[in-house]
Enzyme design. Sequence first.
Site, short mmCIF file in Angstrom:
data_model
loop_
_atom_site.label_atom_id
_atom_site.label_comp_id
_atom_site.label_asym_id
_atom_site.label_seq_id
_atom_site.Cartn_x
_atom_site.Cartn_y
_atom_site.Cartn_z
N GLU A 251 -17.50 -2.94 -33.99
CA GLU A 251 -16.42 -1.74 -33.37
C GLU A 251 -15.81 -0.59 -34.34
OE1 GLU A 251 -12.55 -2.81 -30.98
OE2 GLU A 251 -13.62 -5.39 -30.89
N GLU B 27 -11.63 -10.85 -33.85
CA GLU B 27 -10.51 -10.67 -34.14
C GLU B 27 -9.69 -11.52 -34.42
OE1 GLU B 27 -9.22 -6.74 -32.79
OE2 GLU B 27 -10.84 -5.56 -33.51
O1 IFM Z 1 -9.81 -2.97 -27.27
C1 IFM Z 1 -9.62 -2.83 -28.95
C2 IFM Z 1 -10.54 -4.40 -29.20
O2 IFM Z 1 -10.46 -5.11 -27.98
C3 IFM Z 1 -10.60 -5.17 -29.92
N1 IFM Z 1 -10.26 -4.24 -31.18
C4 IFM Z 1 -9.69 -3.23 -31.49
C5 IFM Z 1 -10.06 -1.78 -29.32
C6 IFM Z 1 -8.93 -1.30 -29.81
O3 IFM Z 1 -7.96 -0.83 -29.72
#
Ligand code: IFM
Length: 483
Positions: free
Chosen positions: A389, A201
Amino acid sequence: MKRRSFLQSAAALAAAPALQSLLNSAAAQNLPSLSAAPNRFPNDFIWGTATAAYQVEGAVHEDGRGPSVWDTFSHTPGKTFQGQTGDVADDFYHLYPHDIELMQRLGTKGFRFSIAWPRIFPDGTGTPNPKGIDFYKRLVDALLAANIEPFCTLFHWDLPQALQDKGGWTSRATAQAFADYAHYTVSQLSDRISHWMTINEFGSFIDAGYGEGVSAPGLRLPRAQVMQARHNAVLAHGLAVQAIRAAATRPVEVGLAQDMPGAMPAIADPAHIRAAEIAFREINAQYATVIFEGRYTDRYLRTLGADAPKFTPEELKTISTPLDFVGINIYTTQEVVPADTPDGFLMVPRPTTYPHAASNWLFVNPQALYWTPKLVSQLWGVKKIYITENGYSSADVLRPDGRVLDSDRILYLRNYLLQLQRGIAEGNPVAGYFLWSLLDNFEWSSGYSLRFGITYVDYATQKRTPKLSYDFYRNVIATNSVV
Ligand code: IFM
Protein backbone atom coordinates in the site's frame (compact mmCIF):
# COMPACT_ATOMS: atom_id res chain seq x y z
CA MET A 1 -9.49 22.25 -30.57
CA LYS A 2 -8.43 24.01 -33.78
CA ARG A 3 -5.99 26.18 -31.88
CA ARG A 4 -4.40 23.12 -30.23
CA SER A 5 -3.86 21.22 -33.44
CA PHE A 6 -2.42 24.31 -35.17
CA LEU A 7 0.05 24.84 -32.33
CA GLN A 8 0.94 21.18 -32.23
CA SER A 9 1.68 20.93 -35.93
CA ALA A 10 3.53 24.24 -36.02
CA ALA A 11 5.71 23.16 -33.10
CA ALA A 12 6.32 19.75 -34.60
CA LEU A 13 7.42 21.31 -37.94
CA ALA A 14 9.76 23.74 -36.25
CA ALA A 15 11.21 21.18 -33.85
CA ALA A 16 11.72 18.25 -36.18
CA PRO A 17 15.09 19.18 -37.77
CA ALA A 18 16.41 20.65 -34.52
CA LEU A 19 15.44 17.55 -32.55
CA GLN A 20 16.94 15.26 -35.15
CA SER A 21 20.25 17.07 -35.10
CA LEU A 22 20.25 17.05 -31.28
CA LEU A 23 19.65 13.30 -31.27
CA ASN A 24 22.40 12.79 -33.84
CA SER A 25 24.87 14.84 -31.89
CA ALA A 26 23.92 13.08 -28.62
CA ALA A 27 24.65 9.75 -30.27
CA ALA A 28 27.90 11.05 -31.70
CA GLN A 29 29.07 12.30 -28.28
CA ASN A 30 27.92 9.15 -26.52
CA LEU A 31 25.43 11.11 -24.40
CA PRO A 32 22.42 9.30 -22.98
CA SER A 33 19.75 8.93 -25.64
CA LEU A 34 16.80 11.30 -25.28
CA SER A 35 14.45 8.43 -26.02
CA ALA A 36 15.64 6.32 -23.08
CA ALA A 37 13.23 7.03 -20.21
CA PRO A 38 15.03 8.08 -17.04
CA ASN A 39 14.09 6.65 -13.63
CA ARG A 40 13.09 3.32 -15.07
CA PHE A 41 11.82 0.43 -12.97
CA PRO A 42 12.84 -3.21 -13.58
CA ASN A 43 11.12 -4.81 -16.58
CA ASP A 44 9.25 -7.39 -14.51
CA PHE A 45 8.12 -4.87 -11.88
CA ILE A 46 4.50 -5.46 -10.80
CA TRP A 47 2.40 -2.31 -10.87
CA GLY A 48 -0.90 -2.74 -9.07
CA THR A 49 -3.66 -1.24 -6.98
CA ALA A 50 -5.04 -2.34 -3.61
CA THR A 51 -8.41 -2.54 -1.85
CA ALA A 52 -9.92 -4.41 1.12
CA ALA A 53 -13.20 -6.29 1.40
CA TYR A 54 -15.14 -4.22 3.93
CA GLN A 55 -13.98 -0.96 2.36
CA VAL A 56 -15.32 -1.70 -1.12
CA GLU A 57 -17.59 -4.74 -1.36
CA GLY A 58 -20.89 -3.72 0.25
CA ALA A 59 -23.49 -6.52 -0.11
CA VAL A 60 -23.10 -7.25 3.59
CA HIS A 61 -26.28 -9.32 3.77
CA GLU A 62 -25.84 -11.22 0.52
CA ASP A 63 -25.07 -14.86 -0.21
CA GLY A 64 -24.87 -15.95 3.40
CA ARG A 65 -22.23 -13.52 4.68
CA GLY A 66 -22.20 -13.34 8.48
CA PRO A 67 -21.72 -10.12 10.47
CA SER A 68 -18.23 -8.84 11.23
CA VAL A 69 -16.97 -6.59 14.01
CA TRP A 70 -16.98 -3.73 11.51
CA ASP A 71 -20.72 -4.17 10.84
CA THR A 72 -21.36 -3.99 14.56
CA PHE A 73 -18.98 -1.10 15.17
CA SER A 74 -20.12 1.05 12.25
CA HIS A 75 -23.77 0.55 13.22
CA THR A 76 -23.05 1.68 16.78
CA PRO A 77 -23.95 5.38 17.10
CA GLY A 78 -21.01 7.75 17.37
CA LYS A 79 -18.33 5.34 16.17
CA THR A 80 -17.86 6.43 12.56
CA PHE A 81 -18.07 9.75 10.73
CA GLN A 82 -21.78 10.63 10.49
CA GLY A 83 -22.64 7.02 11.36
CA GLN A 84 -21.48 5.82 7.94
CA THR A 85 -21.12 2.09 7.31
CA GLY A 86 -19.73 -0.32 4.70
CA ASP A 87 -23.20 -1.70 3.92
CA VAL A 88 -22.94 -0.55 0.30
CA ALA A 89 -19.48 1.02 0.06
CA ASP A 90 -18.41 0.85 -3.63
CA ASP A 91 -20.77 -2.05 -4.35
CA PHE A 92 -17.68 -3.84 -5.65
CA TYR A 93 -19.47 -7.12 -4.95
CA HIS A 94 -21.63 -6.42 -7.99
CA LEU A 95 -19.55 -3.90 -9.93
CA TYR A 96 -16.20 -5.73 -9.92
CA PRO A 97 -16.30 -6.51 -13.69
CA HIS A 98 -16.48 -2.77 -14.35
CA ASP A 99 -13.67 -2.12 -11.87
CA ILE A 100 -11.50 -4.72 -13.55
CA GLU A 101 -11.97 -2.73 -16.77
CA LEU A 102 -10.65 0.30 -14.89
CA MET A 103 -7.60 -1.75 -13.89
CA GLN A 104 -7.09 -2.89 -17.46
CA ARG A 105 -7.26 0.64 -18.85
CA LEU A 106 -4.73 1.63 -16.21
CA GLY A 107 -2.40 -1.13 -17.36
CA THR A 108 -1.90 -2.72 -13.94
CA LYS A 109 -0.44 -6.21 -13.75
CA GLY A 110 -1.54 -6.93 -10.15
CA PHE A 111 -4.53 -6.38 -7.89
CA ARG A 112 -4.45 -6.71 -4.12
CA PHE A 113 -7.78 -7.45 -2.44
CA SER A 114 -8.88 -9.15 0.74
CA ILE A 115 -11.25 -11.99 1.45
CA ALA A 116 -14.01 -11.33 3.97
CA TRP A 117 -13.66 -14.08 6.56
CA PRO A 118 -17.41 -13.87 7.43
CA ARG A 119 -18.30 -14.62 3.79
CA ILE A 120 -16.40 -17.93 4.03
CA PHE A 121 -17.26 -18.82 7.64
CA PRO A 122 -20.30 -16.73 8.64
CA ASP A 123 -19.78 -17.79 12.29
CA GLY A 124 -15.98 -17.68 12.13
CA THR A 125 -15.61 -21.47 12.33
CA GLY A 126 -17.66 -24.54 11.46
CA THR A 127 -19.38 -25.07 8.13
CA PRO A 128 -18.04 -23.06 5.20
CA ASN A 129 -20.39 -21.06 3.01
CA PRO A 130 -19.95 -22.17 -0.64
CA LYS A 131 -21.48 -18.96 -1.99
CA GLY A 132 -18.74 -16.96 -0.28
CA ILE A 133 -15.98 -18.95 -1.97
CA ASP A 134 -17.86 -18.74 -5.27
CA PHE A 135 -17.76 -14.95 -5.21
CA TYR A 136 -13.98 -14.94 -4.89
CA LYS A 137 -13.65 -17.60 -7.60
CA ARG A 138 -15.64 -15.36 -9.97
CA LEU A 139 -13.57 -12.33 -9.02
CA VAL A 140 -10.24 -14.11 -9.45
CA ASP A 141 -11.27 -15.72 -12.74
CA ALA A 142 -12.20 -12.30 -14.09
CA LEU A 143 -8.85 -10.88 -12.95
CA LEU A 144 -6.91 -13.71 -14.56
CA ALA A 145 -8.89 -13.33 -17.79
CA ALA A 146 -7.79 -9.69 -17.79
CA ASN A 147 -4.14 -10.72 -17.25
CA ILE A 148 -4.11 -9.25 -13.76
CA GLU A 149 -2.34 -11.24 -11.06
CA PRO A 150 -4.40 -11.59 -7.86
CA PHE A 151 -2.61 -10.80 -4.57
CA CYS A 152 -4.90 -11.97 -1.80
CA THR A 153 -4.99 -10.88 1.86
CA LEU A 154 -6.79 -13.24 4.20
CA PHE A 155 -7.54 -10.76 6.97
CA HIS A 156 -8.08 -7.04 6.61
CA TRP A 157 -9.86 -6.40 9.94
CA ASP A 158 -13.37 -7.86 9.35
CA LEU A 159 -13.32 -10.45 12.15
CA PRO A 160 -16.53 -12.51 12.31
CA GLN A 161 -18.66 -11.07 15.13
CA ALA A 162 -19.27 -14.59 16.47
CA LEU A 163 -15.55 -14.83 17.29
CA GLN A 164 -15.52 -11.41 18.88
CA ASP A 165 -18.35 -12.60 21.13
CA LYS A 166 -15.91 -15.23 22.42
CA GLY A 167 -13.13 -12.70 23.10
CA GLY A 168 -11.85 -11.94 19.61
CA TRP A 169 -8.09 -11.48 19.42
CA THR A 170 -7.73 -11.58 23.20
CA SER A 171 -8.43 -15.31 22.89
CA ARG A 172 -5.79 -17.70 21.62
CA ALA A 173 -8.62 -19.73 20.04
CA THR A 174 -9.03 -16.95 17.45
CA ALA A 175 -5.47 -17.61 16.25
CA GLN A 176 -6.35 -21.27 15.61
CA ALA A 177 -9.67 -20.29 13.99
CA PHE A 178 -7.76 -17.98 11.63
CA ALA A 179 -5.39 -20.79 10.63
CA ASP A 180 -8.37 -23.08 9.96
CA TYR A 181 -10.07 -20.41 7.83
CA ALA A 182 -6.77 -19.86 5.95
CA HIS A 183 -6.38 -23.59 5.35
CA TYR A 184 -9.86 -24.01 3.94
CA THR A 185 -9.74 -20.88 1.78
CA VAL A 186 -6.35 -21.71 0.30
CA SER A 187 -7.47 -25.27 -0.43
CA GLN A 188 -10.29 -23.78 -2.50
CA LEU A 189 -8.48 -20.95 -4.25
CA SER A 190 -4.79 -21.81 -4.58
CA ASP A 191 -5.42 -23.28 -8.03
CA ARG A 192 -6.01 -19.66 -9.06
CA ILE A 193 -4.08 -17.49 -6.58
CA SER A 194 -0.30 -17.69 -6.19
CA HIS A 195 0.35 -14.75 -3.83
CA TRP A 196 -1.10 -14.90 -0.32
CA MET A 197 -0.85 -12.46 2.55
CA THR A 198 -1.97 -13.48 6.01
CA ILE A 199 -2.81 -10.29 7.89
CA ASN A 200 -2.97 -6.60 7.11
CA GLU A 201 -1.55 -4.07 9.61
CA PHE A 202 -1.66 -5.64 13.06
CA GLY A 203 -1.68 -2.36 14.98
CA SER A 204 -4.73 -1.01 13.17
CA PHE A 205 -7.03 -3.70 14.52
CA ILE A 206 -5.26 -4.66 17.76
CA ASP A 207 -3.98 -1.42 19.28
CA ALA A 208 -6.67 0.78 17.70
CA GLY A 209 -9.44 -1.81 18.26
CA TYR A 210 -8.68 -3.23 21.72
CA GLY A 211 -6.56 -0.44 23.24
CA GLU A 212 -7.72 2.92 21.91
CA GLY A 213 -11.27 1.90 20.96
CA VAL A 214 -11.24 3.90 17.73
CA SER A 215 -11.56 0.86 15.45
CA ALA A 216 -13.72 -2.24 15.71
CA PRO A 217 -14.45 -3.78 18.17
CA GLY A 218 -14.06 -0.41 19.92
CA LEU A 219 -12.66 -1.63 23.25
CA ARG A 220 -10.32 -0.02 25.74
CA LEU A 221 -8.90 -2.99 27.55
CA PRO A 222 -6.17 -3.00 30.21
CA ARG A 223 -2.66 -3.02 28.74
CA ALA A 224 -1.87 -6.64 29.60
CA GLN A 225 -4.86 -7.85 27.60
CA VAL A 226 -3.93 -5.71 24.61
CA MET A 227 -0.37 -7.07 24.72
CA GLN A 228 -1.73 -10.61 24.77
CA ALA A 229 -3.99 -9.76 21.80
CA ARG A 230 -0.90 -8.55 19.92
CA HIS A 231 0.80 -11.86 20.62
CA ASN A 232 -2.25 -13.88 19.59
CA ALA A 233 -2.39 -11.98 16.30
CA VAL A 234 1.25 -12.64 15.37
CA LEU A 235 0.73 -16.25 16.41
CA ALA A 236 -2.30 -16.37 14.08
CA HIS A 237 -0.04 -15.10 11.30
CA GLY A 238 2.55 -17.84 11.90
CA LEU A 239 -0.05 -20.60 12.16
CA ALA A 240 -1.65 -19.34 8.95
CA VAL A 241 1.65 -19.31 7.05
CA GLN A 242 1.99 -23.00 7.87
CA ALA A 243 -1.66 -23.70 7.05
CA ILE A 244 -1.36 -21.96 3.67
CA ARG A 245 1.68 -24.05 2.73
CA ALA A 246 -0.05 -27.23 3.88
CA ALA A 247 -3.27 -26.48 1.99
CA ALA A 248 -1.93 -25.12 -1.30
CA THR A 249 -2.56 -27.37 -4.26
CA ARG A 250 0.43 -25.94 -6.15
CA PRO A 251 3.45 -23.77 -5.25
CA VAL A 252 2.42 -20.41 -3.75
CA GLU A 253 4.24 -17.44 -2.27
CA VAL A 254 3.32 -16.44 1.28
CA GLY A 255 3.79 -13.11 3.01
CA LEU A 256 1.96 -10.49 5.04
CA ALA A 257 1.10 -6.80 4.69
CA GLN A 258 2.42 -4.75 7.57
CA ASP A 259 2.67 -1.01 8.06
CA MET A 260 6.03 -0.91 9.79
CA PRO A 261 6.17 2.46 11.49
CA GLY A 262 9.14 3.91 9.74
CA ALA A 263 12.23 5.51 11.11
CA MET A 264 14.66 7.21 8.81
CA PRO A 265 17.92 8.98 9.53
CA ALA A 266 17.31 12.72 9.71
CA ILE A 267 20.72 13.08 8.07
CA ALA A 268 22.20 10.29 5.97
CA ASP A 269 25.47 9.86 7.86
CA PRO A 270 26.65 6.68 9.63
CA ALA A 271 25.64 7.81 13.14
CA HIS A 272 22.10 8.73 12.08
CA ILE A 273 21.71 5.58 10.00
CA ARG A 274 22.75 3.46 12.99
CA ALA A 275 20.26 5.31 15.20
CA ALA A 276 17.52 4.72 12.62
CA GLU A 277 18.31 0.98 12.51
CA ILE A 278 18.06 0.67 16.30
CA ALA A 279 14.85 2.71 16.36
CA PHE A 280 13.27 0.77 13.50
CA ARG A 281 13.81 -2.55 15.23
CA GLU A 282 12.50 -1.31 18.56
CA ILE A 283 9.40 0.52 17.37
CA ASN A 284 8.40 -2.58 15.42
CA ALA A 285 9.22 -4.97 18.28
CA GLN A 286 5.64 -6.15 18.86
CA TYR A 287 4.98 -7.21 15.25
CA ALA A 288 7.64 -7.13 12.52
CA THR A 289 10.66 -7.74 14.75
CA VAL A 290 9.22 -10.80 16.47
CA ILE A 291 8.03 -12.14 13.11
CA PHE A 292 11.49 -11.81 11.56
CA GLU A 293 13.63 -12.61 14.58
CA GLY A 294 11.49 -15.05 16.57
CA ARG A 295 12.02 -13.06 19.76
CA TYR A 296 10.69 -10.01 21.50
CA THR A 297 13.40 -7.41 22.10
CA ASP A 298 14.69 -7.02 25.65
CA ARG A 299 13.60 -3.40 25.66
CA TYR A 300 10.04 -4.36 24.67
CA LEU A 301 9.69 -6.93 27.43
CA ARG A 302 11.40 -4.69 29.98
CA THR A 303 9.14 -1.74 29.18
CA LEU A 304 6.00 -3.88 29.52
CA GLY A 305 7.06 -5.49 32.77
CA ALA A 306 4.12 -7.42 34.27
CA ASP A 307 1.96 -6.55 31.25
CA ALA A 308 4.21 -8.48 28.84
CA PRO A 309 2.46 -11.24 26.88
CA LYS A 310 2.66 -14.87 27.97
CA PHE A 311 4.30 -17.01 25.29
CA THR A 312 6.23 -20.23 24.76
CA PRO A 313 9.46 -20.81 22.77
CA GLU A 314 7.41 -23.04 20.44
CA GLU A 315 5.04 -20.14 19.69
CA LEU A 316 7.97 -17.86 18.87
CA LYS A 317 9.17 -20.45 16.37
CA THR A 318 5.75 -20.58 14.75
CA ILE A 319 5.48 -16.79 14.61
CA SER A 320 8.81 -16.55 12.78
CA THR A 321 8.06 -19.20 10.15
CA PRO A 322 10.04 -17.97 7.10
CA LEU A 323 8.15 -16.01 4.43
CA ASP A 324 8.54 -15.85 0.66
CA PHE A 325 8.01 -12.11 0.53
CA VAL A 326 7.25 -9.20 2.79
CA GLY A 327 4.50 -6.73 2.00
CA ILE A 328 4.96 -3.29 3.49
CA ASN A 329 2.27 -0.62 3.61
CA ILE A 330 4.19 2.64 3.47
CA TYR A 331 2.63 6.06 3.81
CA THR A 332 5.06 7.96 5.94
CA THR A 333 8.14 7.74 8.14
CA GLN A 334 9.67 9.71 10.97
CA GLU A 335 13.12 11.20 11.34
CA VAL A 336 15.51 9.82 13.95
CA VAL A 337 18.62 11.40 15.47
CA PRO A 338 21.27 9.76 17.64
CA ALA A 339 20.84 10.62 21.33
CA ASP A 340 22.68 10.21 24.57
CA THR A 341 19.96 7.97 26.03
CA PRO A 342 19.96 4.26 26.96
CA ASP A 343 18.28 3.57 23.57
CA GLY A 344 20.77 5.66 21.59
CA PHE A 345 18.08 7.31 19.48
CA LEU A 346 15.44 10.01 19.59
CA MET A 347 12.38 10.09 17.33
CA VAL A 348 12.16 13.67 16.12
CA PRO A 349 8.77 15.14 17.12
CA ARG A 350 7.09 16.49 14.00
CA PRO A 351 6.91 20.26 13.94
CA THR A 352 3.33 21.56 13.59
CA THR A 353 4.21 22.86 10.14
CA TYR A 354 5.15 19.39 8.81
CA PRO A 355 3.11 18.75 5.63
CA HIS A 356 0.35 16.14 5.75
CA ALA A 357 -2.49 14.80 3.62
CA ALA A 358 -6.21 15.14 4.39
CA SER A 359 -5.63 12.35 6.95
CA ASN A 360 -3.89 14.02 9.88
CA TRP A 361 -1.59 11.01 10.42
CA LEU A 362 -0.37 10.91 6.82
CA PHE A 363 2.75 13.03 7.03
CA VAL A 364 4.31 13.52 3.64
CA ASN A 365 7.85 12.21 3.45
CA PRO A 366 8.77 10.63 0.09
CA GLN A 367 11.95 9.10 1.53
CA ALA A 368 9.74 6.58 3.32
CA LEU A 369 9.77 4.60 0.08
CA TYR A 370 13.56 4.67 0.04
CA TRP A 371 14.43 4.03 3.69
CA THR A 372 11.75 1.59 4.84
CA PRO A 373 12.54 -1.13 2.26
CA LYS A 374 16.25 -0.48 2.78
CA LEU A 375 16.08 -0.94 6.55
CA VAL A 376 13.85 -4.01 6.29
CA SER A 377 16.19 -5.73 3.86
CA GLN A 378 19.33 -4.72 5.78
CA LEU A 379 18.05 -5.57 9.26
CA TRP A 380 16.36 -8.85 8.46
CA GLY A 381 17.92 -10.04 5.20
CA VAL A 382 14.56 -9.83 3.40
CA LYS A 383 15.06 -10.69 -0.27
CA LYS A 384 11.69 -9.81 -1.76
CA ILE A 385 9.47 -6.87 -0.84
CA TYR A 386 6.20 -5.64 -2.28
CA ILE A 387 4.91 -2.19 -1.41
CA THR A 388 1.43 -3.48 -0.62
CA GLU A 389 0.00 0.00 0.00
CA ASN A 390 1.00 3.59 -0.64
CA GLY A 391 -1.33 6.46 -1.34
CA TYR A 392 -2.72 9.85 -0.37
CA SER A 393 -5.99 11.25 0.94
CA SER A 394 -7.06 14.52 -0.60
CA ALA A 395 -9.97 16.94 -0.58
CA ASP A 396 -10.94 15.84 -4.09
CA VAL A 397 -13.57 17.87 -5.88
CA LEU A 398 -15.63 16.70 -8.82
CA ARG A 399 -15.70 19.79 -11.04
CA PRO A 400 -18.68 20.90 -13.14
CA ASP A 401 -16.77 19.70 -16.23
CA GLY A 402 -16.72 16.21 -14.74
CA ARG A 403 -12.99 16.11 -13.94
CA VAL A 404 -11.08 15.64 -10.67
CA LEU A 405 -7.77 17.46 -10.92
CA ASP A 406 -5.94 16.05 -7.90
CA SER A 407 -2.56 17.62 -8.50
CA ASP A 408 -1.62 17.22 -4.82
CA ARG A 409 -1.95 13.41 -5.11
CA ILE A 410 0.21 13.51 -8.24
CA LEU A 411 2.82 15.59 -6.43
CA TYR A 412 2.85 13.01 -3.62
CA LEU A 413 3.00 9.99 -5.94
CA ARG A 414 5.71 11.43 -8.18
CA ASN A 415 7.99 12.25 -5.26
CA TYR A 416 7.41 8.92 -3.52
CA LEU A 417 7.91 6.88 -6.69
CA LEU A 418 11.14 8.70 -7.46
CA GLN A 419 12.46 7.58 -4.08
CA LEU A 420 11.21 4.05 -4.65
CA GLN A 421 13.06 3.94 -7.96
CA ARG A 422 16.20 5.40 -6.40
CA GLY A 423 16.17 2.65 -3.78
CA ILE A 424 15.64 -0.12 -6.33
CA ALA A 425 18.48 1.24 -8.45
CA GLU A 426 20.70 1.00 -5.34
CA GLY A 427 19.61 -2.58 -4.62
CA ASN A 428 16.42 -2.43 -2.52
CA PRO A 429 14.70 -5.73 -3.41
CA VAL A 430 11.26 -4.30 -4.25
CA ALA A 431 9.36 -6.40 -6.79
CA GLY A 432 6.10 -4.46 -7.04
CA TYR A 433 3.97 -1.53 -5.91
CA PHE A 434 0.25 -1.49 -5.11
CA LEU A 435 -1.29 1.95 -5.00
CA TRP A 436 -3.92 2.56 -2.32
CA SER A 437 -6.41 2.77 -3.74
CA LEU A 438 -8.06 1.98 -7.05
CA LEU A 439 -11.29 3.57 -5.79
CA ASP A 440 -12.39 6.01 -3.13
CA ASN A 441 -13.80 3.81 -0.39
CA PHE A 442 -14.95 3.42 3.20
CA GLU A 443 -12.09 4.82 5.25
CA TRP A 444 -12.99 3.04 8.49
CA SER A 445 -14.00 5.39 11.32
CA SER A 446 -13.61 8.35 8.94
CA GLY A 447 -16.34 6.85 6.76
CA TYR A 448 -16.48 8.36 3.29
CA SER A 449 -15.08 11.72 4.41
CA LEU A 450 -11.55 10.86 3.24
CA ARG A 451 -10.84 9.90 -0.35
CA PHE A 452 -7.78 7.79 -1.20
CA GLY A 453 -8.76 6.63 -4.69
CA ILE A 454 -7.27 7.47 -8.05
CA THR A 455 -10.86 6.94 -9.21
CA TYR A 456 -13.56 9.19 -7.77
CA VAL A 457 -16.68 7.40 -6.58
CA ASP A 458 -20.03 9.16 -6.44
CA TYR A 459 -21.57 7.12 -3.62
CA ALA A 460 -25.13 8.11 -4.53
CA THR A 461 -24.89 6.74 -8.08
CA GLN A 462 -21.78 4.51 -7.88
CA LYS A 463 -20.44 6.38 -10.91
CA ARG A 464 -16.67 6.07 -11.22
CA THR A 465 -14.61 9.00 -12.55
CA PRO A 466 -10.88 8.43 -13.06
CA LYS A 467 -9.00 11.35 -11.52
CA LEU A 468 -5.99 13.11 -13.01
CA SER A 469 -3.82 10.89 -10.78
CA TYR A 470 -5.25 7.85 -12.61
CA ASP A 471 -3.82 9.27 -15.84
CA PHE A 472 -0.55 10.02 -14.08
CA TYR A 473 -0.30 6.44 -12.79
CA ARG A 474 -1.24 5.04 -16.21
CA ASN A 475 1.66 7.02 -17.68
CA VAL A 476 4.05 5.69 -15.02
CA ILE A 477 2.98 2.14 -15.83
CA ALA A 478 3.11 2.63 -19.61
CA THR A 479 6.64 4.06 -19.50
CA ASN A 480 7.70 1.92 -16.52
CA SER A 481 9.28 5.06 -15.14
CA VAL A 482 8.60 8.31 -13.36
CA VAL A 483 9.11 11.13 -15.81
O1 IFM B 1 -7.65 2.49 4.23
C1 IFM B 1 -6.53 2.05 4.92
C2 IFM B 1 -6.29 0.57 4.69
O2 IFM B 1 -7.38 -0.20 5.04
C3 IFM B 1 -5.11 0.11 5.54
N1 IFM B 1 -3.97 0.96 5.34
C4 IFM B 1 -4.14 2.38 5.38
C5 IFM B 1 -5.29 2.80 4.48
C6 IFM B 1 -5.47 4.32 4.53
O3 IFM B 1 -5.76 4.73 5.82
